[in-house]
Design a protein around this motif. Sequence first.
Motif, mmCIF file in Angstrom:
data_model
loop_
_atom_site.group_PDB
_atom_site.id
_atom_site.type_symbol
_atom_site.label_atom_id
_atom_site.label_comp_id
_atom_site.label_asym_id
_atom_site.label_seq_id
_atom_site.Cartn_x
_atom_site.Cartn_y
_atom_site.Cartn_z
ATOM 1 N N GLY A 153 2.317 30.784 -16.479
ATOM 2 C CA GLY A 153 2.037 29.410 -16.092
ATOM 3 C C GLY A 153 1.563 28.561 -17.260
ATOM 4 N N ARG A 154 0.867 29.176 -18.191
ATOM 5 C CA ARG A 154 0.358 28.438 -19.356
ATOM 6 C C ARG A 154 1.480 27.865 -20.215
ATOM 7 N N LEU A 155 2.683 28.455 -20.122
ATOM 8 C CA LEU A 155 3.793 28.004 -20.954
ATOM 9 C C LEU A 155 4.544 26.822 -20.355
ATOM 10 N N ILE A 156 4.189 26.435 -19.131
ATOM 11 C CA ILE A 156 4.825 25.263 -18.520
ATOM 12 C C ILE A 156 4.408 23.997 -19.264
ATOM 13 N N PHE A 157 3.197 24.002 -19.784
ATOM 14 C CA PHE A 157 2.668 22.881 -20.558
ATOM 15 C C PHE A 157 2.431 23.339 -21.999
ATOM 16 N N PRO A 158 2.294 22.422 -22.949
ATOM 17 C CA PRO A 158 2.156 22.818 -24.351
ATOM 18 C C PRO A 158 0.926 23.700 -24.591
ATOM 19 N N VAL A 159 1.148 24.933 -25.024
ATOM 20 C CA VAL A 159 0.024 25.844 -25.256
ATOM 21 C C VAL A 159 -0.754 25.458 -26.507
ATOM 22 N N ASP A 160 -0.182 24.611 -27.350
ATOM 23 C CA ASP A 160 -0.832 24.222 -28.594
ATOM 24 C C ASP A 160 -1.621 22.919 -28.471
ATOM 25 N N MET A 161 -1.788 22.441 -27.240
ATOM 26 C CA MET A 161 -2.559 21.233 -27.006
ATOM 27 C C MET A 161 -3.791 21.560 -26.175
ATOM 28 N N GLU A 162 -4.856 20.825 -26.422
ATOM 29 C CA GLU A 162 -6.083 20.981 -25.637
ATOM 30 C C GLU A 162 -5.899 20.277 -24.294
ATOM 31 N N ILE A 163 -6.003 21.027 -23.211
ATOM 32 C CA ILE A 163 -5.832 20.461 -21.874
ATOM 33 C C ILE A 163 -7.199 20.464 -21.174
ATOM 34 N N GLU A 164 -7.759 19.299 -20.970
ATOM 35 C CA GLU A 164 -9.079 19.186 -20.358
ATOM 36 C C GLU A 164 -9.027 19.600 -18.893
ATOM 37 N N ASP A 165 -10.151 20.084 -18.395
ATOM 38 C CA ASP A 165 -10.203 20.632 -17.036
ATOM 39 C C ASP A 165 -9.811 19.621 -15.971
ATOM 40 N N ASN A 166 -10.106 18.360 -16.195
ATOM 41 C CA ASN A 166 -9.854 17.342 -15.175
ATOM 42 C C ASN A 166 -8.540 16.582 -15.390
ATOM 43 N N LEU A 167 -7.708 17.026 -16.321
ATOM 44 C CA LEU A 167 -6.465 16.329 -16.593
ATOM 45 C C LEU A 167 -5.473 16.557 -15.457
ATOM 46 N N LYS A 168 -4.897 15.478 -14.949
ATOM 47 C CA LYS A 168 -4.001 15.546 -13.786
ATOM 48 C C LYS A 168 -2.543 15.424 -14.219
ATOM 49 N N LEU A 169 -1.646 15.798 -13.317
ATOM 50 C CA LEU A 169 -0.221 15.710 -13.612
ATOM 51 C C LEU A 169 0.180 14.285 -13.979
ATOM 52 N N LYS A 170 -0.438 13.302 -13.355
ATOM 53 C CA LYS A 170 -0.100 11.914 -13.655
ATOM 54 C C LYS A 170 -0.505 11.509 -15.071
ATOM 55 N N ASP A 171 -1.338 12.340 -15.718
ATOM 56 C CA ASP A 171 -1.819 12.047 -17.069
ATOM 57 C C ASP A 171 -1.126 12.893 -18.130
ATOM 58 N N VAL A 172 -0.026 13.549 -17.780
ATOM 59 C CA VAL A 172 0.593 14.509 -18.696
ATOM 60 C C VAL A 172 1.027 13.852 -20.002
ATOM 61 N N SER A 173 1.326 12.556 -19.985
ATOM 62 C CA SER A 173 1.753 11.888 -21.217
ATOM 63 C C SER A 173 0.693 11.942 -22.304
ATOM 64 N N SER A 174 -0.578 12.125 -21.912
ATOM 65 C CA SER A 174 -1.661 12.147 -22.902
ATOM 66 C C SER A 174 -1.634 13.397 -23.772
ATOM 67 N N ILE A 175 -0.898 14.421 -23.349
ATOM 68 C CA ILE A 175 -0.776 15.629 -24.179
ATOM 69 C C ILE A 175 0.639 15.753 -24.753
ATOM 70 N N LEU A 176 1.364 14.631 -24.782
ATOM 71 C CA LEU A 176 2.724 14.617 -25.323
ATOM 72 C C LEU A 176 2.842 13.538 -26.402
ATOM 73 N N PRO A 177 2.195 13.732 -27.552
ATOM 74 C CA PRO A 177 2.311 12.728 -28.625
ATOM 75 C C PRO A 177 3.752 12.473 -29.016
ATOM 76 N N TRP A 178 4.031 11.224 -29.357
ATOM 77 C CA TRP A 178 5.325 10.745 -29.852
ATOM 78 C C TRP A 178 6.363 10.553 -28.750
ATOM 79 N N TYR A 179 6.001 10.784 -27.490
ATOM 80 C CA TYR A 179 6.982 10.655 -26.408
ATOM 81 C C TYR A 179 6.764 9.394 -25.592
ATOM 82 N N SER A 180 7.873 8.864 -25.063
ATOM 83 C CA SER A 180 7.827 7.667 -24.224
ATOM 84 C C SER A 180 8.569 7.933 -22.930
#
Length: 352
Positions: free
Chosen positions: A78-105
Amino acid sequence: MQIKRIALGGIIMTVIMFSGCSTTVQNLAIGEEKTLETGKTEQESVTEKDINMNEKESFNAESNINDVIHDSAFDNYGRLIFPVDMEIEDNLKLKDVSSILPWYSEVNNDKTVEIVNYMKNQAMNGEQIFYPIYSEEEMQADADKKDTGLFFFRGNAGAKTTIINAGGGFVYVAGIHDSFPHALELSKKGYNAFALIYRPGAQTACEDLARAIAFLHENAEKLQIDMTDYSLWGGSAGARMAAWLGSYGTAYFGEKEYPAPAAVIMQYTGLSQVTGMEPPTYACVGTSDGIASYRSMENYISQIQQNGPNTKIEVFKGLSHGFGLGEGTVAEGWIDRAISFWEDNMNALDKR
């Protein structure tokens, strides 16, 4: 948000993300080939609850990303569904996924929710959705190889196959936006689509893609896929991977030689080096991309075309870097045209 690991450091980021210069890749043997681990030998009974998740059990935009990662349906991948090399805060929601995707629009929250629910439904229905590409011995010898593998978006049994490589500047792997959505759409059209999770770094990423190609060829019968006329897709750094494997071949990156892809599908990359061995290539990019100039991509495609292979490029006015499927933008529908390009180049003679 913090980046926990930077694969090649600031120098490679400068070269990869902000210049049109090519990146030199070295050959490095990967080692022994891996055989398919099929997991369960008998399909376990699936309860009605497993098949028909109610709204409470399904994920939504307010679901915490860490709840998805640790959901029991996903075992230890399950950890590989999202970037394992990014810090994912405990309260980060699916609607906020763009915050762990630098350079993407153009990150589409509805698509993110659709993907994780699709994955959970598949897993709960007894389907194997993740395949390691390295053996246990190889992963023990190199712990970073534990963060690799293929997510399988099933199409029709025996249908053609594609491998999709997300970008992330060779710093992280943006699969949730830059490869999973593409794979899901391809599977809906009946194709068997695999999204590769690789080790960040230009060299190791290409080694992992070469291993993935080898793995799928070796296990095509067990997976019920057709690897003839397969295609390689990628965005940003992932587009470089697809182009390099399409041009140099798997042997260059440590595997035995496997057939070249029938087509390479590229999005938003500043790659400029042409080897003369490129397969038919489709590309798309936005005019407002500050990382991968659309003029550089036009020049790259023009050089390939001069060498003979079929090419196509689409340039979308006003779009910036990393638009993914481009739903709701001027790029919407590009994936259908890319699929048609691949289909037009199936059954072609060996490009080598």
